[in-house]
Design an enzyme around this catalytic site. Structure first.
Site, PDB file in Angstrom:
ATOM      1  N   HIS A 297     112.927 117.640  62.032  1.00 31.27           N
ATOM      2  CA  HIS A 297     113.790 117.074  63.085  1.00 31.27           C
ATOM      3  C   HIS A 297     114.480 118.204  63.855  1.00 31.27           C
ATOM      4  CE1 HIS A 297     116.714 114.221  64.911  1.00 31.27           C
ATOM      5  NE2 HIS A 297     117.513 115.274  64.837  1.00 31.27           N
ATOM      6  N   GLU A 298     115.084 119.114  63.107  1.00 37.30           N
ATOM      7  CA  GLU A 298     115.770 120.231  63.764  1.00 37.30           C
ATOM      8  C   GLU A 298     114.779 121.164  64.448  1.00 37.30           C
ATOM      9  OE1 GLU A 298     118.904 120.232  64.186  1.00 37.30           O
ATOM     10  OE2 GLU A 298     119.219 118.490  62.894  1.00 37.30           O
TER      11      GLU A 298
END
Length: 403
Positions: A22-23
């Protein structure tokens, strides 16, 4: 290592990878838009280790319950150096800022889609065109419910068997009204205790009608209250072709369709989330834990171990896909500090500047996040509080898929 421990470890690893990717979604889009990424960390709290490559510090922190991608100039409150200014997020076009803010959400959806596609071409996924007709798997006796999971022991034939209903029968109608599936049949029979039910049955090439007396029985609601319901003593047969495996090309359409269904179900679950929190809190003090209630990473990891223990690996990966879809939709909620909150600010700036342009005024520049700081602090505190309560519930009264 036991199957349970292996499953719990692998699911925890899956959660960590989900957070990391996600990051990474934010990071890769920021790089493509020539923004300066200062830090990319998995976890919160004390730093376990880190290293620097170029302008970015990469690292792992002690509490792996999240992560962050620190982009220079993400808000107007963020101080940037003269060297960072050309690469600051707030100095980039509005559409690039939204792309970066949406990078994590897009990554979660991509992960979920890839998992579902992998299942579609290997173990199979739910078939949206499966025959869900109310097919009788077996006839049974009927008895009262004694607790949340069990009914009282009984013996002999039930009302349906005594009236002539057989395993393999497909119930097409109830009292002259069509029946779409077994759940609908059950819910309608519940409303008929003590009455006669006329079943329209398809039996091979024959169409027959059988009148079955609906026996009153005791059932318990979610709060343990006794309710009088109707039952006739039949159990459903598994739907034919409920799980289907697809070829590589055919799986694309099936994956798209099933992804849409999962996203829709996840959105409904997210909308119902606040209303389910009180029941989770009540379960800490001995209340019944709802099987479809919210769970934390602790509970998800425990369920991952339970699923692996029963060799239900398709369910294991489907849970990971569902987790990614939940994180994607949760992060677009338009509240800071979530990604959706930052997107809302960028859109506000765009609309505000459009109005200013219509009035002959120059753009006003990045929005002041100062007034939003109390909201950000409140939302963050609320998320931490609710998350902590769900973790406690997952420890003292966990959700169990297998009994």
């Amino acid at each position: 290592m036991t199957a349970y421990a292996l499953g719990a470890f692998l699911f925890a690893l899956g959660i960590a990878l989900t957070i990391a990717l996600h990051e990474f979604g934010h990071l890769i889009v920021a790089r493509l838009c020539h923004m300066r990424v200062r830090r990319y960390f998995i976890g919160f709290g004390p730093t376990l280790f880190s290293f620097r490559k170029g302008h970015t510090e990469y690292g792992l922190k002690a509490v792996p319950l999240g992560g962050f991608c620190d982009i220079a100039g993400m808000t107007n409150q963020d101080e940037v150096t003269a060297e960072e200014a050309p690469h600051a997020m707030r100095n980039k076009p509005w559409w690039q800022r939204i792309l970066v803010l949406s990078g994590g959400v897009a990554m979660n959806i991509l992960i979920g889609v890839c998992i579902i596609y992998g299942l579609a071409v290997s173990a199979g996924i739910p078939n949206p065109n499966a025959d869900l007709s109310a097919r009788v798997g077996e006839t049974t006796c009927v008895s009262d419910q004694v607790d949340a999971q069990n009914v009282a022991p009984c013996a002999g034939a039930g009302p349906a068997a005594e009236a002539g209903v057989q395993a393999g029968d497909i119930i097409r109608s109830l009292n002259g009204q069509p029946v779409a599936n077994f759940v609908e049949l059950r819910d309608r029979l519940w409303q008929l205790p003590g009455e006669d039910a006329t079943l329209g049955i398809e039996r091979g090439d024959q169409q027959v009608e059988i009148v079955v007396p609906v026996r009153p029985v005791i059932r318990l609601d979610s709060e343990g209250n006794q309710l009088t319901r109707g039952a006739i003593g039949i159990a459903s047969a598994p739907p034919k072709d409920a799980i289907k495996t697809y070829g590589p090309v055919e799986a694309v359409g099936a994956t798209t369709q099933f992804t849409g269904q999962l996203l829709s179900a996840t959105l409904k679950g997210l909308a119902a989330f606040p209303g389910k929190v009180p029941a989770v809190v009540g379960s800490i003090f001995g209340g019944e834990r709802e099987a479809d209630g919210p769970i934390s990473v602790v509970g998800a990891t425990r369920i991952g171990g339970e699923v692996a223990q029963h060799s239900a690996w398709s369910m294991f990966f489907m849970m990971l896909a569902s987790l990614n879809f939940f994180l994607a939709l949760f992060n677009i909620v338009p509240l800071p500090p979530l990604d959706g909150g930052h997107v809302a600010v960028v859109l506000y700036e765009k609309i505000r500047d459009a109005v200013r342009k219509a009035r002959g005024l120059a753009p006003a520049g990045p929005a002041d996040y100062g007034p939003l700081l109390p909201v950000t602090a409140f939302v963050a505190a609320a998320l931490m509080l609710v998350g902590g309560l769900i973790i406690i519930a997952d420890v003292v009264n966990p959700v169990r898929l297998f009994h």
